[in-house]
Every structure is written in C-alpha cells, then in structure tokens.
Design an enzyme around this catalytic site. Sequence first.
Site, PDB file in Angstrom:
ATOM      1  N   ASP A   1      -0.099   4.446  -0.021  1.00 44.68           N
ATOM      2  CA  ASP A   1      -0.794   5.661   0.418  1.00 44.68           C
ATOM      3  C   ASP A   1       0.134   6.675   1.067  1.00 44.68           C
ATOM      4  OD1 ASP A   1      -3.839   4.048   1.694  1.00 44.68           O
ATOM      5  OD2 ASP A   1      -3.118   4.432  -0.342  1.00 44.68           O
ATOM      6  N   HIS A   2       0.985   6.195   1.965  1.00 45.70           N
ATOM      7  CA  HIS A   2       1.696   7.162   2.806  1.00 45.70           C
ATOM      8  C   HIS A   2       2.972   7.711   2.193  1.00 45.70           C
ATOM      9  CE1 HIS A   2      -1.467   6.972   5.597  1.00 45.70           C
ATOM     10  NE2 HIS A   2      -1.398   5.664   5.623  1.00 45.70           N
TER      11      HIS A   2
ATOM     12  N   ARG B   1      -6.676  12.883   0.947  1.00 45.97           N
ATOM     13  CA  ARG B   1      -5.617  13.312   1.868  1.00 45.97           C
ATOM     14  C   ARG B   1      -4.248  12.748   1.469  1.00 45.97           C
ATOM     15  NH1 ARG B   1      -7.470  10.243   7.352  1.00 45.97           N
ATOM     16  NH2 ARG B   1      -9.448  11.189   6.781  1.00 45.97           N
ATOM     17  N   HIS B   2      -4.237  11.610   0.736  1.00 46.49           N
ATOM     18  CA  HIS B   2      -2.954  11.100   0.265  1.00 46.49           C
ATOM     19  C   HIS B   2      -3.036  10.748  -1.229  1.00 46.49           C
ATOM     20  CE1 HIS B   2      -5.016   7.406   1.458  1.00 46.49           C
ATOM     21  NE2 HIS B   2      -4.719   7.543   2.734  1.00 46.49           N
TER      22      HIS B   2
ATOM     23  N   THR C   1      -8.227   4.097   8.727  1.00 52.43           N
ATOM     24  CA  THR C   1      -9.404   3.249   8.657  1.00 52.43           C
ATOM     25  C   THR C   1      -9.608   2.552   9.993  1.00 52.43           C
ATOM     26  OG1 THR C   1      -8.936   2.904   6.332  1.00 52.43           O
ATOM     27  CG2 THR C   1     -10.497   1.394   7.362  1.00 52.43           C
TER      28      THR C   1
ATOM     29  N   ARG D   1      -9.102   8.127  -1.109  1.00 52.83           N
ATOM     30  CA  ARG D   1     -10.094   8.580  -0.145  1.00 52.83           C
ATOM     31  C   ARG D   1     -10.895   9.741  -0.710  1.00 52.83           C
ATOM     32  NH1 ARG D   1     -10.209   8.024   5.377  1.00 52.83           N
ATOM     33  NH2 ARG D   1      -8.954   6.335   6.247  1.00 52.83           N
TER      34      ARG D   1
ATOM     35  N   ASN E   1       0.856  -1.189   0.000  1.00 54.65           N
ATOM     36  CA  ASN E   1       0.000   0.000   0.000  1.00 54.65           C
ATOM     37  C   ASN E   1       0.889   1.235   0.000  1.00 54.65           C
ATOM     38  OD1 ASN E   1      -1.500   2.276   1.017  1.00 54.65           O
ATOM     39  ND2 ASN E   1      -3.155   0.838   1.489  1.00 54.65           N
TER      40      ASN E   1
ATOM     41  N   GLU F   1      -8.564   0.733  -3.186  1.00 55.05           N
ATOM     42  CA  GLU F   1      -9.425   0.801  -2.000  1.00 55.05           C
ATOM     43  C   GLU F   1     -10.309   2.031  -2.141  1.00 55.05           C
ATOM     44  OE1 GLU F   1      -6.676   0.760   1.257  1.00 55.05           O
ATOM     45  OE2 GLU F   1      -6.814  -1.402   1.449  1.00 55.05           O
TER      46      GLU F   1
ATOM     47  N   GLU G   1     -11.259  -8.978   2.885  1.00 56.37           N
ATOM     48  CA  GLU G   1      -9.999  -8.626   3.542  1.00 56.37           C
ATOM     49  C   GLU G   1     -10.315  -8.328   4.998  1.00 56.37           C
ATOM     50  OE1 GLU G   1      -7.318  -5.876   1.674  1.00 56.37           O
ATOM     51  OE2 GLU G   1      -6.430  -5.298   3.603  1.00 56.37           O
TER      52      GLU G   1
ATOM     53  N   GLY H   1       1.128  -1.342   4.309  1.00 55.87           N
ATOM     54  CA  GLY H   1       1.621  -0.071   3.784  1.00 55.87           C
ATOM     55  C   GLY H   1       2.338   0.793   4.791  1.00 55.87           C
ATOM     56  N   HIS H   2       1.575   1.282   5.770  1.00 55.68           N
ATOM     57  CA  HIS H   2       2.136   2.318   6.652  1.00 55.68           C
ATOM     58  C   HIS H   2       3.481   1.899   7.244  1.00 55.68           C
ATOM     59  CE1 HIS H   2       2.515   4.657  10.431  1.00 55.68           C
ATOM     60  NE2 HIS H   2       2.050   5.633   9.668  1.00 55.68           N
TER      61      HIS H   2
ATOM     62  N   ARG I   1       4.099  18.890   1.381  1.00 54.39           N
ATOM     63  CA  ARG I   1       4.656  20.130   0.825  1.00 54.39           C
ATOM     64  C   ARG I   1       3.940  20.564  -0.454  1.00 54.39           C
ATOM     65  NH1 ARG I   1       9.937  21.448   2.585  1.00 54.39           N
ATOM     66  NH2 ARG I   1       9.815  21.435   4.884  1.00 54.39           N
TER      67      ARG I   1
ATOM     68  N   HIS J   1      -3.908  -4.112   7.604  1.00 54.03           N
ATOM     69  CA  HIS J   1      -4.002  -2.924   8.458  1.00 54.03           C
ATOM     70  C   HIS J   1      -3.174  -3.110   9.733  1.00 54.03           C
ATOM     71  CE1 HIS J   1      -5.694   1.100   9.166  1.00 54.03           C
ATOM     72  NE2 HIS J   1      -5.368   0.804  10.400  1.00 54.03           N
ATOM     73  N   GLY J   2      -2.160  -2.294   9.862  1.00 51.39           N
ATOM     74  CA  GLY J   2      -1.340  -2.297  11.078  1.00 51.39           C
ATOM     75  C   GLY J   2      -0.333  -3.430  11.163  1.00 51.39           C
TER      76      GLY J   2
ATOM     77  N   HIS K   1      -5.424   3.651  -1.676  1.00 49.00           N
ATOM     78  CA  HIS K   1      -6.730   4.030  -1.131  1.00 49.00           C
ATOM     79  C   HIS K   1      -7.055   5.441  -1.586  1.00 49.00           C
ATOM     80  CE1 HIS K   1      -9.359   4.387   2.772  1.00 49.00           C
ATOM     81  NE2 HIS K   1     -10.034   4.611   1.661  1.00 49.00           N
TER      82      HIS K   1
HETATM   83  C1  DXP Z   1      -8.054   0.180   4.334  1.00 46.26           C
HETATM   84  C2  DXP Z   1      -6.776   0.181   5.061  1.00 46.26           C
HETATM   85  O1  DXP Z   1      -6.627  -0.367   6.121  1.00 46.26           O
HETATM   86  C3  DXP Z   1      -5.616   0.950   4.559  1.00 46.26           C
HETATM   87  O2  DXP Z   1      -5.615   1.171   3.179  1.00 46.26           O
HETATM   88  C4  DXP Z   1      -5.639   2.270   5.210  1.00 46.26           C
HETATM   89  O3  DXP Z   1      -6.892   2.840   4.860  1.00 46.26           O
HETATM   90  C5  DXP Z   1      -4.495   3.118   4.721  1.00 46.26           C
HETATM   91  O4  DXP Z   1      -4.976   4.392   4.503  1.00 46.26           O
HETATM   92  P1  DXP Z   1      -5.294   5.344   5.751  1.00 46.26           P
HETATM   93  O5  DXP Z   1      -4.083   5.259   6.658  1.00 46.26           O
HETATM   94  O6  DXP Z   1      -5.562   6.681   5.137  1.00 46.26           O
HETATM   95  O7  DXP Z   1      -6.534   4.739   6.381  1.00 46.26           O
HETATM   96  N1  LIG Z   2      -5.971  -2.716   3.699  1.00 43.01           N
HETATM   97  C1  LIG Z   2      -4.773  -2.556   4.504  1.00 43.01           C
HETATM   98  C2  LIG Z   2      -3.751  -1.797   3.736  1.00 43.01           C
HETATM   99  O1  LIG Z   2      -3.870  -1.634   2.543  1.00 43.01           O
HETATM  100  C3  LIG Z   2      -2.572  -1.269   4.442  1.00 43.01           C
HETATM  101  O2  LIG Z   2      -2.864  -0.924   5.772  1.00 43.01           O
HETATM  102  P1  LIG Z   2      -1.619  -0.327   6.608  1.00 43.01           P
HETATM  103  O3  LIG Z   2      -0.497  -1.327   6.508  1.00 43.01           O
HETATM  104  O4  LIG Z   2      -1.250   0.975   5.943  1.00 43.01           O
HETATM  105  O5  LIG Z   2      -2.130  -0.164   8.016  1.00 43.01           O
END
Ligand code: DXP
Ligand SMILES: NCC(=O)COP(=O)(O)O
Length: 251
Positions: free
Chosen positions: A21-22, A61-62, A113, A57, A19, A82, A163, A224-225, A30, A202-203, A55
């Site tokens: 996103d971040h 936001r990202h 999320t 959104r 993922n 997503e 999921e 992802g994160h 910036r 997630h997490g 994702h």
């Molecule tokens: C759905 C999910 O768990 C992740 O994709 C999460 O949404 C990452 O994006 P956010 O950190 O913006 O929720």
């Molecule tokens: N659906 C979970 C995802 O895509 C990544 O979640 P995270 O690792 O960013 O918490």
Amino acid sequence: MVRWNGGAAMTGHLRLGVNIDHVATVRNARGGEHPDPVRAARIAAEVGADGITAHLREDRRHIRDDDIARLMGEIDLPLNLEMAATDEMLAIALKHRPHAACIVPEKREERTTEGGLDAYGQHNSLTPFVARLLDAGVRVSLFIEPSPEQVEAAIRLGAPVVEFHTGRYAHRVGAPQVEELRRIADMAALAAKNGIEPHAGHGLTFDNVAPVAAIPQIAELNIGHFLIGEAIFGGLGESVREMKALMAAAR
Ligand SMILES: CC(=O)[C@@H](O)[C@H](O)COP(=O)(O)O
Ligand SMILES: NCC(=O)COP(=O)(O)O
C-alpha cells in the site's frame, strides 16, 4: 496470479504477505507513476515473499484499481485483496478473482485501519458477501480483533481464514502488550480448533514480530508499512529478507 484451490490452506510454514500500500502512498504524493507498487511486488517475490497484500480503499488514497489489475496480470504470487464490505468492492473482487480477499472495516476519516471488522454485529450483511466470494473461488479472510465473539462470528459466517488485527499489540509495551499477545494466541488456538486458518497483521516490525510469529497456529503474517519504511534506508529486498529471517527464527 495464483488462485486459491478451495482446500484447507493450513501448512507448517509461516508465510509472509508483503503489503505494498505505502509504495502507492509515496507514488500518489506527486501524482505520477513512481515508485511503482507492482515493481515493489516483483522485488518482494524475488526475495521470497509468499504473497502480496494490497488494500483497495474506497477513497483510493494509495492502491488504485489499475494497480490491482496489474498485480493480477504481472505478479505470480497470490494476491490478498483487502477490501471493505461494499457492493463496489465485491464487484471488483468478483471481476479479478484474486487468491484471497480480506474484509476490513473502513472509515474515511481514519489515518489507518483502526480496528477489526465487527463480524458479530454485521453477520446478516456479511453472510451473502462471504458466500459470493467463496462461490467465486476466492479465499475469504475476516480482519478481526482477537476476541471469542468475533472468532465465533467468523465460524458462523463460514470464513476459512481470520486475520487478527495486531495494532493494539504493536502499540502497547510491557504487561499490556503481553496481555494482548496472550489474547491473540488464545484466539489463534480457538480459530484453528474450529478449522479456521489464523493470520495476523498491522503494525508489525522487526522489533515486535517474533512473539506473534512464534504462535504455532498462525499461518501468515501481513506486513507493509514498516517494511516500506525500512526500504527507504536499506532497500525493499533487504527489509523483506530480514523480516522473513526473523519470522523463521521465531518458529
Ligand atoms: C488492514 C490493514 O491493517 C492494512 O492493510 C492497513 O489497512 C494498511 O493500509 P492503511 O495504512 O491505509 O490502513
Ligand atoms: N493486514 C495488515 C497489513 O496488510 C499490513 O499492515 P501494516 O504492516 O501496513 O500495518
């Protein structure tokens, strides 16, 4: 970009969806173009990621609309988009026809999320939504809590994938974490028994991924994160390689 062939996606291989996103969170801090999420996707692909998750959104936001267009046009890995169950997001998904769409709940005020989609309570509104995506050849996944009610709702909706939200597992320790892991394992077995491919995400981190990866029915983890955070210290390629190695070692 790869498209879903409409068949059962179940295989023995545990796939990693990265993922990104971040990466976009840092870019947007910036208002510029660096770091580029598409470049991150390319690096993830080079080191063996099985897919890319992004994702889009409602508040952008990202990940932004142009990121999705560029991922579809430039990255050969399957894209798991997503999205919230809204007309806007449905139109975007039908325009791009990604490999997969994962329907997630969204609250504007949430930091991330926070919970799973209420597939049970939203059955009527989700039914046409799921059907439109499946008719367009998009593999639909529902981002749900590991509960029998939600799995049964996914079965009724005809979703080929669920999921499981692993946030509660990830943020617990000791006996409560073991109890949550058992819920995920039981629901993965229930989903698979009913022809639904179970995923999780997630997490998830280097420290907590193995017990989830060891659940035999789970076919894909979306992470992802943590990977983006680790990339700050050792590079994205290294964090993805390490996560894939930990997942493989757990099987
Ligand atoms: C759905 C999910 O768990 C992740 O994709 C999460 O949404 C990452 O994006 P956010 O950190 O913006 O929720
Ligand atoms: N659906 C979970 C995802 O895509 C990544 O979640 P995270 O690792 O960013 O918490």
